[in-house]
Design a protein around this motif. Structure first.
Motif, mmCIF file in Angstrom:
data_model
loop_
_atom_site.group_PDB
_atom_site.id
_atom_site.type_symbol
_atom_site.label_atom_id
_atom_site.label_comp_id
_atom_site.label_asym_id
_atom_site.label_seq_id
_atom_site.Cartn_x
_atom_site.Cartn_y
_atom_site.Cartn_z
ATOM 1 N N TYR A 269 -89.293 32.070 -20.176
ATOM 2 C CA TYR A 269 -88.279 32.265 -21.209
ATOM 3 C C TYR A 269 -88.318 31.081 -22.181
ATOM 4 N N ALA A 270 -88.071 31.393 -23.446
ATOM 5 C CA ALA A 270 -88.043 30.349 -24.468
ATOM 6 C C ALA A 270 -86.849 29.420 -24.235
ATOM 7 N N PRO A 271 -87.040 28.105 -24.509
ATOM 8 C CA PRO A 271 -88.134 27.496 -25.260
ATOM 9 C C PRO A 271 -89.347 27.178 -24.389
ATOM 10 N N LEU A 272 -90.462 26.868 -25.087
ATOM 11 C CA LEU A 272 -91.707 26.469 -24.440
ATOM 12 C C LEU A 272 -91.989 25.011 -24.778
ATOM 13 N N ILE A 273 -92.573 24.299 -23.820
ATOM 14 C CA ILE A 273 -92.899 22.887 -24.047
ATOM 15 C C ILE A 273 -94.281 22.587 -23.478
ATOM 16 N N GLY A 274 -95.068 21.828 -24.230
ATOM 17 C CA GLY A 274 -96.409 21.472 -23.804
ATOM 18 C C GLY A 274 -96.417 20.312 -22.826
ATOM 19 N N ALA A 275 -97.620 19.907 -22.451
ATOM 20 C CA ALA A 275 -97.779 18.832 -21.470
ATOM 21 C C ALA A 275 -97.520 17.457 -22.063
ATOM 22 N N GLY A 276 -97.599 17.339 -23.404
ATOM 23 C CA GLY A 276 -97.242 16.073 -24.035
ATOM 24 C C GLY A 276 -98.350 15.332 -24.728
ATOM 25 N N ALA A 277 -99.557 15.907 -24.776
ATOM 26 C CA ALA A 277 -100.670 15.238 -25.459
ATOM 27 C C ALA A 277 -101.650 16.308 -25.942
ATOM 28 N N SER A 278 -101.440 16.782 -27.155
ATOM 29 C CA SER A 278 -102.268 17.872 -27.677
ATOM 30 C C SER A 278 -103.724 17.440 -27.835
ATOM 31 N N GLN A 279 -104.612 18.384 -27.564
ATOM 32 C CA GLN A 279 -106.046 18.158 -27.672
ATOM 33 C C GLN A 279 -106.610 18.986 -28.825
ATOM 34 N N ILE A 280 -107.502 18.389 -29.589
ATOM 35 C CA ILE A 280 -108.175 19.081 -30.685
ATOM 36 C C ILE A 280 -109.616 19.339 -30.258
ATOM 37 N N ALA A 281 -110.010 20.612 -30.296
ATOM 38 C CA ALA A 281 -111.371 21.067 -29.969
ATOM 39 C C ALA A 281 -111.732 20.873 -28.501
ATOM 40 N N TYR A 282 -110.716 20.774 -27.639
ATOM 41 C CA TYR A 282 -110.963 20.592 -26.209
ATOM 42 C C TYR A 282 -109.799 21.183 -25.427
ATOM 43 N N HIS A 283 -110.101 21.860 -24.315
ATOM 44 C CA HIS A 283 -109.085 22.378 -23.410
ATOM 45 C C HIS A 283 -109.233 21.656 -22.084
ATOM 46 N N GLN A 284 -108.188 20.944 -21.671
ATOM 47 C CA GLN A 284 -108.290 20.078 -20.497
ATOM 48 C C GLN A 284 -108.460 20.857 -19.192
ATOM 49 N N THR A 285 -107.728 21.971 -19.056
ATOM 50 C CA THR A 285 -107.804 22.726 -17.809
ATOM 51 C C THR A 285 -109.144 23.434 -17.666
ATOM 52 N N TRP A 286 -109.602 24.050 -18.727
ATOM 53 C CA TRP A 286 -110.873 24.778 -18.685
ATOM 54 C C TRP A 286 -112.085 23.867 -18.844
ATOM 55 N N ASN A 287 -111.856 22.652 -19.334
ATOM 56 C CA ASN A 287 -112.942 21.704 -19.598
ATOM 57 C C ASN A 287 -113.984 22.317 -20.539
ATOM 58 N N THR A 288 -113.492 22.892 -21.639
ATOM 59 C CA THR A 288 -114.369 23.512 -22.637
ATOM 60 C C THR A 288 -114.153 22.858 -23.994
ATOM 61 N N ASN A 289 -115.246 22.803 -24.774
ATOM 62 C CA ASN A 289 -115.218 22.179 -26.104
ATOM 63 C C ASN A 289 -115.603 23.205 -27.156
ATOM 64 N N LEU A 290 -114.942 23.138 -28.282
ATOM 65 C CA LEU A 290 -115.223 24.016 -29.424
ATOM 66 C C LEU A 290 -116.332 23.415 -30.271
ATOM 67 N N ALA A 291 -117.253 24.254 -30.724
ATOM 68 C CA ALA A 291 -118.268 23.855 -31.704
ATOM 69 C C ALA A 291 -117.831 24.371 -33.081
ATOM 70 N N ALA A 292 -117.449 23.454 -33.969
ATOM 71 C CA ALA A 292 -116.931 23.887 -35.274
ATOM 72 C C ALA A 292 -116.735 22.683 -36.190
ATOM 73 N N ASN A 293 -116.664 22.968 -37.476
ATOM 74 C CA ASN A 293 -116.103 22.035 -38.439
ATOM 75 C C ASN A 293 -114.631 22.391 -38.601
ATOM 76 N N LEU A 294 -113.748 21.388 -38.575
ATOM 77 C CA LEU A 294 -112.321 21.613 -38.716
ATOM 78 C C LEU A 294 -111.773 20.762 -39.851
ATOM 79 N N ASP A 295 -110.809 21.333 -40.579
ATOM 80 C CA ASP A 295 -110.168 20.639 -41.689
ATOM 81 C C ASP A 295 -108.702 21.050 -41.747
ATOM 82 N N GLU A 296 -107.851 20.123 -42.117
ATOM 83 C CA GLU A 296 -106.425 20.378 -42.389
ATOM 84 C C GLU A 296 -105.750 21.163 -41.269
ATOM 85 N N LEU A 297 -105.609 20.510 -40.115
ATOM 86 C CA LEU A 297 -104.988 21.118 -38.952
ATOM 87 C C LEU A 297 -103.509 20.764 -38.897
#
Length: 297
Positions: A269-297
């Motif tokens: 049920y809302a609200p939702l809260i994250g773990a406290g340290a957002s990751q860009i181009a990486y997922h900590q649980t899955w241990n996967t990385n994105l291949a991309a160019n990123l701008d203006e996130l």
């Protein structure tokens, strides 16, 4: 210097909207040698010239384009603001204190620092890069993530929310599964509103991602065509409401796209809260990385 914004085709007025202004010496009566170093004497007024506007300089380049974000108080099709400059040596607080992004922005990453520490524009959150390199961007500079070991770990945590929007410019050919642009699940318990490419084939995803639960939408069409696309995910629901698939929307290049609901597990049920340290181009649980160019996130 009068600056107009034609081409906005929506009916609603946007209040205190950060609009991008690009300066160069191809503009009549605009000369870099009339400015203080770094453009510190630049100022903006609303259309009626009655109120000074907040702004942030993303890049001041006296040899080419300069990129400035201006908080327009009433943004509509064809609206105008005024830019002026003079002998002042004062630096406006809004250029560094996040006031340009005061209307609900949690963090803003211009993605132009490359391998150096990244800085958020809202509250100066830090982003620590690993194996990230500078690249040509959709707006100004971008950052390239290699899909193997490149990522940015930030000090921004997804707060307790009942509405949330994530957006970015992305150019990718990545066709693998579970490649996130932004996530805050941590080791597994965070109620991350994850944003990226979930299924194989380059289709955008936005939704709740936590232990044993995935609720959101996969876009029906891929975006991994090696062209720049503006991608956005939107979620909102009243406080105390159970999370459901119909609360999520995906937009590509400004338009809501057809998508398929994803429902795994029972929604909290809302609200939702994250773990406290957002990751860009990486997922900590899955241990996967994105291949991309990123701008203006």
């Amino acid at each position: 210097l009068r600056i107009s914004f034609p081409g906005y085709d929506r009916g609603e007025e946007l209040g205190y909207f950060p609009a991008l202004v690009i300066f160069n010496e191809g503009i009549t009566n605009f000369f870099y040698n009339t400015f203080m170093p770094g453009g510190s004497n630049l100022r903006f007024l609303n259309e009626a010239k009655t109120s000074e506007l907040n702004y942030e300089i993303e890049e001041w380049n006296t040899n080419g384009n300069s990129y400035v974000w201006v908080q327009v108080q009433q943004f509509t099709n064809g609206c105008s603001i005024w830019a002026y400059w003079g002998p002042s040596t004062d630096i406006l607080p809004s250029t560094t204190n996040g006031a340009t992004w005061s209307q609900g922005f949690g963090s803003v990453w211009h993605m132009r620092e490359g391998g150096s520490t990244n800085y958020d524009s809202v509250a100066r959150y830090l982003g620590t890069p690993a194996n990230v390199v500078s690249a040509t961007g959709a707006i100004d500079g971008a950052e390239y993530f290699n899909g193997t070991n490149a990522m940015i770990s930030t000090t921004y945590g997804q707060p307790s929310v009942t509405s949330y929007t994530a957006s970015a410019w992305i150019r990718t050919t990545d066709a693998a599964a579970n490649r996130m642009i932004l996530s805050d699940r941590g080791s597994g318990s965070g109620q991350s509103l994850s944003f990226g490419l979930r299924t194989a084939g380059g289709r955008p995803f936005f939704g709740l991602d936590t232990t044993g639960i995935t609720i959101g939408h996969d876009a029906d069409n891929p975006i991994n065509d090696n062209a720049w696309h503006h991608l956005a995910g939107v979620w909102t629901t009243p406080y105390g409401t159970q999370i459901a698939t119909n609360q999520f929307r995906i937009y590509v290049d400004g338009f809501e796209v057809s998508s398929t609901p994803v429902l795994v597990g029972t929604g909290p049920y809302a609200p939702l809260i994250g773990a406290g340290a957002s990751q860009i181009a990486y997922h900590q649980t899955w241990n996967t990385n994105l291949a991309a160019n990123l701008d203006e996130l």
